[in-house]
Design a protein around this motif. Structure first.
Motif, mmCIF file in Angstrom:
data_model
loop_
_atom_site.group_PDB
_atom_site.id
_atom_site.type_symbol
_atom_site.label_atom_id
_atom_site.label_comp_id
_atom_site.label_asym_id
_atom_site.label_seq_id
_atom_site.Cartn_x
_atom_site.Cartn_y
_atom_site.Cartn_z
ATOM 1 N N TYR A 68 38.111 -14.529 -7.342
ATOM 2 C CA TYR A 68 38.589 -13.374 -6.571
ATOM 3 C C TYR A 68 39.981 -12.964 -7.031
ATOM 4 O O TYR A 68 40.769 -13.790 -7.515
ATOM 5 N N ILE A 81 44.545 -14.292 -9.910
ATOM 6 C CA ILE A 81 43.126 -14.570 -9.583
ATOM 7 C C ILE A 81 43.001 -16.040 -9.169
ATOM 8 O O ILE A 81 43.763 -16.903 -9.630
ATOM 9 N N GLN A 89 43.899 -6.941 -3.473
ATOM 10 C CA GLN A 89 43.705 -8.362 -3.155
ATOM 11 C C GLN A 89 42.408 -8.539 -2.359
ATOM 12 O O GLN A 89 42.083 -7.729 -1.492
ATOM 13 N N GLY A 90 41.664 -9.589 -2.701
ATOM 14 C CA GLY A 90 40.418 -9.859 -1.969
ATOM 15 C C GLY A 90 39.201 -9.212 -2.596
ATOM 16 O O GLY A 90 38.097 -9.290 -2.043
ATOM 17 N N THR A 91 39.379 -8.585 -3.767
ATOM 18 C CA THR A 91 38.230 -8.003 -4.455
ATOM 19 C C THR A 91 37.530 -9.089 -5.267
ATOM 20 O O THR A 91 38.187 -9.811 -6.030
ATOM 21 N N PRO A 92 36.206 -9.206 -5.147
ATOM 22 C CA PRO A 92 35.508 -10.183 -5.988
ATOM 23 C C PRO A 92 35.556 -9.723 -7.435
ATOM 24 O O PRO A 92 35.327 -8.543 -7.710
ATOM 25 N N LEU A 93 35.890 -10.629 -8.335
ATOM 26 C CA LEU A 93 35.994 -10.235 -9.732
ATOM 27 C C LEU A 93 34.607 -9.990 -10.314
ATOM 28 O O LEU A 93 33.672 -10.738 -10.068
ATOM 29 N N SER A 94 34.486 -8.889 -11.081
ATOM 30 C CA SER A 94 33.203 -8.560 -11.721
ATOM 31 C C SER A 94 33.507 -8.005 -13.097
ATOM 32 O O SER A 94 34.613 -7.523 -13.381
ATOM 33 N N TYR A 135 30.842 -14.143 -3.905
ATOM 34 C CA TYR A 135 30.385 -12.828 -4.373
ATOM 35 C C TYR A 135 30.968 -12.431 -5.731
ATOM 36 O O TYR A 135 30.535 -11.469 -6.336
ATOM 37 N N GLY A 136 31.982 -13.170 -6.199
ATOM 38 C CA GLY A 136 32.600 -12.829 -7.487
ATOM 39 C C GLY A 136 31.937 -13.559 -8.641
ATOM 40 O O GLY A 136 30.878 -14.179 -8.486
ATOM 41 N N ARG A 145 31.916 -21.175 -4.268
ATOM 42 C CA ARG A 145 33.171 -20.607 -4.775
ATOM 43 C C ARG A 145 32.892 -19.585 -5.866
ATOM 44 O O ARG A 145 31.886 -19.671 -6.574
ATOM 45 N N SER A 146 33.807 -18.642 -6.001
ATOM 46 C CA SER A 146 33.735 -17.666 -7.095
ATOM 47 C C SER A 146 35.158 -17.153 -7.350
ATOM 48 O O SER A 146 36.105 -17.529 -6.659
#
Length: 350
Positions: free
Chosen positions: A296, A312, A340-345, A319-320, A293-294
């Motif tokens: 998003y 979020i 929506q659906g972007t991994p948070l960085s 990937y986040g 899990r990460s």
């Protein structure tokens, strides 16, 4: 622990468990059946075929007084005299050569348990590559010395023996020339029960006597043997027959071919699973890291909008940012429009 090499096969902790099929008296006094047992053991994957070398006269006296009668009500052999039992169970000495030859033809290592000095002399003429001392003979120091003096690898079953008795036996074997010694944890009841098997003794015995330790197993099934491998057993010995329904001296606690096949497979799996002390992902696991899990982005966001529990989420894939940062990033704003659906960085946060 040093590996022992017998006829080109290595026995030791860095090798799959060495599986011995013990024929004992399951030939039911038929050479044809004995050879069928050899073939079935080879087909099941056993690495060695063991027999026993004695006659009724080399084992005991032909008497029927109380000392020589089997009166234990739980014994499979109750009512027999010792002489009668060994007459039924012994493997005729003239059978040894054809049995050994067939085993070798099929890729197995043939060997035997001698029960007196004449048996050792006979087996030496057949050039057996290793020997076994049975539990009931592990305090017969003259026999142990005689076998050890051949210089060949020696397996000793430890049923009933105290630590002091084993110390005497091991010392005698080593002083007489034994270099390759393997002790087998053994419970001398037939059959044996798991709760009386005490396989935690295996690593203790290995440290105590600085040698390989295995299991001579009279329990039903394969669970005890598989567990023993996890404790470091390098050798497993099991009595073997074509079918328990055929009857015979040891048939009640002997393995059938399909069980032997399962034993070979599952003990090797147990050995493969031991591996090493290791944390973190293995090479094979690294591809699975993405399924952790990460954090998003769960809804479209505009530049300057703050992160909330609504926009979020902690989800798969991985990937986040790691979930441990969830509370830290709440309330921070994004520096640009985010779908929506972007991994948070970190680089999309103000």
């Amino acid at each position: 622990m040093n590996e022992i090499i017998v006829e080109g096969r290595k026995i030791g902790p860095n090798q799959p468990p060495f599986i011995i099929a013990e024929m004992s008296g399951n030939h039911n006094q038929s050479l044809e059946r004995a050879l069928e047992i050899v073939e079935a053991a080879a087909k099941a994957g056993a690495h060695a075929l063991k027999i026993q070398t004695y006659t009724a006269d080399t084992m005991t006296l032909n008497l029927d007084n109380k000392d020589f009668k089997i009166e234990d009500p739980e014994s499979l052999w109750k009512g027999n005299t010792l002489y009668q039992l060994y007459q039924q169970a012994y493997t005729p000495w003239e059978w040894h050569k054809p049995i050994f030859n067939r085993a070798r033809e099929l890729g197995m290592i043939p060997f035997s348990t001698p029960f007196d000095e004449t048996a050792v002399d006979f087996l030496e003429k057949l050039d057996v590559p290793m020997y076994k001392i049975a539990s009931f003979e592990n305090t017969d120091i003259p026999l142990v010395k005689k076998v050890a003096s051949t210089g060949k690898p020696l397996i000793i079953s430890t049923g009933m023996a105290t630590v002091a008795e084993l110390d005497e036996t091991v010392r005698a074997a080593r002083e007489a020339g034994c270099k390759g010694l393997i002790l087998l944890k053994c419970t001398s009841t037939y059959p044996a029960s798991p709760e009386n098997t005490n396989i935690l003794t295996i690593p203790h015995m290995r440290e105590l006597f600085n040698c390989q330790v295995g299991l001579s197993d009279h329990t039903m099934g394969i669970g005890v043997a598989v567990a023993s491998v996890a404790l470091g057993a390098t050798v497993i010995e099991k009595h073997f027959t074509l079918s328990r329904a055929d009857g015979g001296i040891d048939s009640a606690f002997s393995m059938e071919p399909e069980e032997m096949k399962a034993l070979v497979i599952e003990t090797e799996r147990a050995w493969q699973a031991l591996g090493e002390v290791k944390y973190g992902p293995t090479e094979k696991e690294k591809a699975s890291l993405k399924l952790r899990r990460s954090i998003y982005v769960a809804k479209d966001m505009k530049a300057g909008e703050k992160l909330t529990k609504e926009n979020i989420r902690i989800i798969r894939p991985g990937y986040g940012l790691a979930p441990k940062y969830y509370d830290l990033v709440l309330g921070k704003a994004v520096k640009k429009n985010v779908k929506q659906g972007t991994p948070l960085s970190w680089d999309i946060l103000l």
